[in-house]
Design a protein around this motif. Structure first.
Motif: not given
Length: 163
Positions: A126-127, A146
Motif C-alpha cells: 500500500h501507499v 507505490l
C-alpha cells in the motif's frame, strides 16, 4: 482541504475467476469489507468499475480514476481468465480514519487471512499520498507512488501508515 489517497496492491495465488473455495471466500469477505468501509467515518470514495465484473480490471471503464494500471513487478495475466491481483484506490479525509478502517473490523479479519489468498512479496502492498481537494487520483498515480515507495522508501510524496 487536501484529501488522502490510498492505493493497495497484492498478487493473488490464483486468478480472480478461479472457482476454488478460497477465491470465493476472498470475494465473499471482500464484499462485506467494502460495504463496511463505505460507511466508515473519513471515507470519501473509491474507484469502482462501471461494469463491476470480477476480473474485468484492465478493460473496465474507471471514469475519473483513469485507466487501470499495475506495478512493473506484476507478471501474471491481464485477461479476465488470467488476472491474479487485487487492487484498490480510495480517498479519505485523514490517515487516522483510513488506518482505523483498514486495521479494525471486517478488514482486519480479512487481513488475518491474507496469506491464504496472496503471494508473499518483498514489495510494499500500500501507499498513501495527499491530493488537493476536488482532485481524483488515478490508478497510474497509485502505481507511480507505490513504485516510488518501493525504490526509495517513504517520503512526503509516497508514504505508509507506519511512516
Amino acid at each position: 482541504m487536501p484529501q488522502l489517497a490510498l492505493y493497495t496492491f497484492g498478487v493473488l495465488k490464483s486468478p480472480l475467476v478461479d472457482p476454488a473455495p478460497l477465491t470465493r471466500e476472498f470475494y465473499d469477505m471482500g464484499e462485506a469489507v467494502y460495504r463496511n468501509i463505505g460507511r466508515h467515518p473519513g471515507y470519501i470514495a473509491r474507484a469502482e468499475a462501471a461494469g463491476g465484473d470480477r476480473g474485468l480490471l484492465f478493460e473496465a471503464d474507471w471514469g475519473a480514476w483513469g485507466e487501470f494500471a499495475v506495478p512493473a513487478w506484476y507478471d501474471k495475466g491481464r485477461t479476465v481468465e488470467t488476472t491474479a491481483l487485487a487492487a484498490t484506490l480510495s480517498l479519505w479525509t485523514d490517515p487516522g480514519s483510513a488506518s482505523d478502517a483498514v486495521y479494525t473490523g471486517p478488514h482486519r479479519k480479512a487481513l488475518s487471512r491474507r496469506n491464504d489468498w496472496f503471494e508473499r512479496t518483498e514489495h510494499p502492498n500500500h501507499v498513501l499520498w495527499w491530493v488537493p481537494d476536488g482532485v481524483t487520483p488515478t490508478w497510474r498515480d497509485g502505481v507511480s507512488r507505490l513504485e516510488h515507495l518501493n525504490a526509495h522508501g517513504p517520503a512526503p510524496h509516497a508514504f505508509t501508515f507506519r511512516h
